[in-house]
Write a protein that holds these residues in place. Structure first.
Motif, PDB file in Angstrom:
ATOM      1  N   ASN A   1      -3.657   6.326   0.227  1.00  0.00           N
ATOM      2  CA  ASN A   1      -2.425   6.598  -0.521  1.00  0.00           C
ATOM      3  C   ASN A   1      -2.604   6.325  -2.022  1.00  0.00           C
ATOM      4  O   ASN A   1      -3.569   5.717  -2.445  1.00  0.00           O
ATOM      5  CB  ASN A   1      -1.283   5.741   0.041  1.00  0.00           C
ATOM      6  N   LYS A   2      -1.641   6.773  -2.788  1.00  0.00           N
ATOM      7  CA  LYS A   2      -1.611   6.644  -4.255  1.00  0.00           C
ATOM      8  C   LYS A   2      -2.715   7.483  -4.891  1.00  0.00           C
ATOM      9  O   LYS A   2      -3.324   7.068  -5.898  1.00  0.00           O
ATOM     10  CB  LYS A   2      -1.675   5.164  -4.696  1.00  0.00           C
ATOM     11  N   ALA A   3      -2.985   8.650  -4.303  1.00  0.00           N
ATOM     12  CA  ALA A   3      -4.011   9.549  -4.830  1.00  0.00           C
ATOM     13  C   ALA A   3      -3.709   9.962  -6.268  1.00  0.00           C
ATOM     14  O   ALA A   3      -4.623  10.299  -7.029  1.00  0.00           O
ATOM     15  CB  ALA A   3      -4.126  10.790  -3.947  1.00  0.00           C
TER      16      ALA A   3
ATOM     17  N   SER B   1       0.818  -1.223   0.000  1.00  0.00           N
ATOM     18  CA  SER B   1       0.000   0.000   0.000  1.00  0.00           C
ATOM     19  C   SER B   1       0.850   1.271   0.000  1.00  0.00           C
ATOM     20  O   SER B   1       0.333   2.353  -0.283  1.00  0.00           O
ATOM     21  CB  SER B   1      -0.917   0.029   1.218  1.00  0.00           C
ATOM     22  N   GLY B   2       2.108   1.103   0.356  1.00  0.00           N
ATOM     23  CA  GLY B   2       3.014   2.254   0.298  1.00  0.00           C
ATOM     24  C   GLY B   2       3.539   2.716   1.651  1.00  0.00           C
ATOM     25  O   GLY B   2       3.973   3.863   1.789  1.00  0.00           O
ATOM     26  N   LYS B   3       3.569   1.826   2.635  1.00  0.00           N
ATOM     27  CA  LYS B   3       4.060   2.190   3.966  1.00  0.00           C
ATOM     28  C   LYS B   3       5.495   2.687   3.924  1.00  0.00           C
ATOM     29  O   LYS B   3       5.813   3.752   4.451  1.00  0.00           O
ATOM     30  CB  LYS B   3       3.973   0.985   4.935  1.00  0.00           C
ATOM     31  N   THR B   4       6.367   1.905   3.302  1.00  0.00           N
ATOM     32  CA  THR B   4       7.790   2.269   3.292  1.00  0.00           C
ATOM     33  C   THR B   4       8.019   3.532   2.472  1.00  0.00           C
ATOM     34  O   THR B   4       8.796   4.409   2.869  1.00  0.00           O
ATOM     35  CB  THR B   4       8.653   1.110   2.743  1.00  0.00           C
ATOM     36  N   THR B   5       7.309   3.646   1.355  1.00  0.00           N
ATOM     37  CA  THR B   5       7.433   4.843   0.514  1.00  0.00           C
ATOM     38  C   THR B   5       7.015   6.087   1.303  1.00  0.00           C
ATOM     39  O   THR B   5       7.690   7.129   1.251  1.00  0.00           O
ATOM     40  CB  THR B   5       6.554   4.707  -0.752  1.00  0.00           C
TER      41      THR B   5
ATOM     42  N   THR C   1      -6.129  11.949   2.384  1.00  0.00           N
ATOM     43  CA  THR C   1      -5.840  11.417   1.056  1.00  0.00           C
ATOM     44  C   THR C   1      -4.563  12.071   0.549  1.00  0.00           C
ATOM     45  O   THR C   1      -4.440  13.299   0.572  1.00  0.00           O
ATOM     46  CB  THR C   1      -7.011  11.719   0.089  1.00  0.00           C
ATOM     47  N   LEU C   2      -3.605  11.253   0.142  1.00  0.00           N
ATOM     48  CA  LEU C   2      -2.321  11.808  -0.291  1.00  0.00           C
ATOM     49  C   LEU C   2      -1.629  10.878  -1.290  1.00  0.00           C
ATOM     50  O   LEU C   2      -2.100   9.772  -1.555  1.00  0.00           O
ATOM     51  CB  LEU C   2      -1.412  12.063   0.927  1.00  0.00           C
ATOM     52  N   SER C   3      -0.529  11.332  -1.823  1.00  0.00           N
ATOM     53  CA  SER C   3       0.328  10.478  -2.644  1.00  0.00           C
ATOM     54  C   SER C   3       1.734  10.509  -2.081  1.00  0.00           C
ATOM     55  O   SER C   3       2.355  11.571  -1.994  1.00  0.00           O
ATOM     56  CB  SER C   3       0.344  10.958  -4.100  1.00  0.00           C
ATOM     57  N   ALA C   4       2.205   9.353  -1.683  1.00  0.00           N
ATOM     58  CA  ALA C   4       3.559   9.268  -1.117  1.00  0.00           C
ATOM     59  C   ALA C   4       4.621   9.507  -2.186  1.00  0.00           C
ATOM     60  O   ALA C   4       5.747   9.906  -1.863  1.00  0.00           O
ATOM     61  CB  ALA C   4       3.776   7.906  -0.463  1.00  0.00           C
TER      62      ALA C   4
ATOM     63  N   GLY D   1      -0.972  16.400  -0.943  1.00  0.00           N
ATOM     64  CA  GLY D   1      -1.750  16.144   0.269  1.00  0.00           C
ATOM     65  C   GLY D   1      -0.949  15.742   1.492  1.00  0.00           C
ATOM     66  O   GLY D   1      -1.503  15.545   2.570  1.00  0.00           O
ATOM     67  N   ILE D   2       0.367  15.644   1.349  1.00  0.00           N
ATOM     68  CA  ILE D   2       1.169  15.044   2.420  1.00  0.00           C
ATOM     69  C   ILE D   2       1.353  15.982   3.625  1.00  0.00           C
ATOM     70  O   ILE D   2       1.614  15.526   4.743  1.00  0.00           O
ATOM     71  CB  ILE D   2       2.539  14.544   1.876  1.00  0.00           C
TER      72      ILE D   2
END
Ligand SMILES: Nc1nc2c(ncn2[C@@H]2O[C@H](COP(=O)(O)OP(=O)(O)OP(=O)(O)O)[C@@H](O)[C@H]2O)c(=O)[nH]1
Ligand SMILES: [Zn+2]
Ligand SMILES: [Zn+2]
Ligand SMILES: [Zn+2]
Ligand SMILES: [Zn+2]
Length: 251
Positions: free
Chosen positions: A202-204, A79-83, A232-235, A240-241
């Motif tokens: 994530n991955k907005a 899902s993008g935890k590490t990113t 809601t954001l994109s890593a 949105g971060i």
């Protein structure tokens, strides 16, 4: 099957064949079955959880004595935890010391990614286990020795089920869901969303290409956890971060 927490044992699990008809209508027809619609539940050995909770409480005291803010980051694999953590450390690591506990069944891949940002990190490999538990957390804290007043991220094993049930002694629980996973996840994995303080969608950046419905997702998530906060954001793009960093600073 989970060798660690017993979640693969058949205690409390049920197999249910869904009805062919919807239940919006009144049932005038005869049924030879009852209308209880059991939801699948996970029943864990109470002893296992009680022991875990005791150790978790000690971890919490240890963290409090050092004023370390520990956030348990949970999600499905990928899902993008590490990113998200890589970017977070790069963006706010200059203001506040950060360290990371990485949980995966195998490999040092994620720990090496975090290490490349210059951050202190330990990797916990759980082997057959599908979640981190309080003892692993205790051992990781001893190895990591986070400095006072710092921020500690715990990246749990990628799994939307068991990590929800094991208190690590953390101060907050963050669930990451990516828009490629489907809007229905809070309904299918309610324990995880019920246990969360914050959900990150994530991955907005991929929203234009998938059918993920952010508003409906929020509605589902709040049906299992009414007060749940959502960002809601994109890593990868960083859109949105800032709200995530603001959320951390208010904890
Ligand atoms: N498009 C897009 N891809 C992303 C984003 N965040 C992560 N990814 C990609 O998703 C994949 C998985 O990301 P990871 O950060 O490794 O996911 P993870 O949750 O740490 O995975 P596990 O540790 O295996 O559970 C990688 O290819 C990332 O580049 C994002 O915001 N947008
Ligand atoms: Zn399990
Ligand atoms: Zn029926
Ligand atoms: Zn990861
Ligand atoms: Zn497990």
């Amino acid at each position: 099957m989970c060798a660690t927490c017993g979640c693969g044992e058949d205690t409390g699990t049920r197999v249910t064949v869904p009805h062919e008809h919807e239940h919006e209508h009144e049932h005038e027809h005869e049924h030879d079955h009852t209308h209880e619609h059991p939801h699948e539940t996970i029943t864990l050995e109470q002893k296992v959880l009680a022991k875990n909770d005791l150790t978790a409480e000690r971890n919490r005291e240890w963290l409090a004595s050092r004023e370390v803010l520990a956030l348990n980051v949970m999600s499905s694999p990928g899902s993008g935890k590490t990113t998200l953590l890589e970017r977070t450390i790069t963006d706010i690591g200059g203001e506040r010391r950060v360290s990371v506990v990485e949980g995966d069944q195998e490999t040092l891949l994620d720990a090496n990614r975090i290490k490349a940002t210059g951050c202190a990190v330990v990797q916990v490999n759980t082997g057959a286990g599908c979640h981190l538990d309080a003892e692993m957390m205790r051992d990781a804290l001893a190895a990591l020795d986070p400095v006072p007043n710092s921020l500690l991220f715990i990246e749990n094993v990628g799994n939307l089920v068991c990590p929800a049930l094991f208190d690590l002694g953390e101060n907050g629980r963050v669930v990451v869901i990516s828009v490629t996973e489907g809007t229905d996840k809070p309904l299918k994995y309610p324990h995880m969303f019920a246990a969360a303080n914050l959900v990150i969608v994530n991955k907005a950046d991929l929203l234009p290409y998938v059918d993920f419905d952010v508003d409906l997702f929020a509605k589902y998530a709040r049906s299992v956890n009414p007060g749940l906060e959502m960002i809601t954001l994109s890593a990868t793009t960083g859109q949105g971060i800032q709200r995530w960093y603001e959320w951390i600073s208010t904890r």
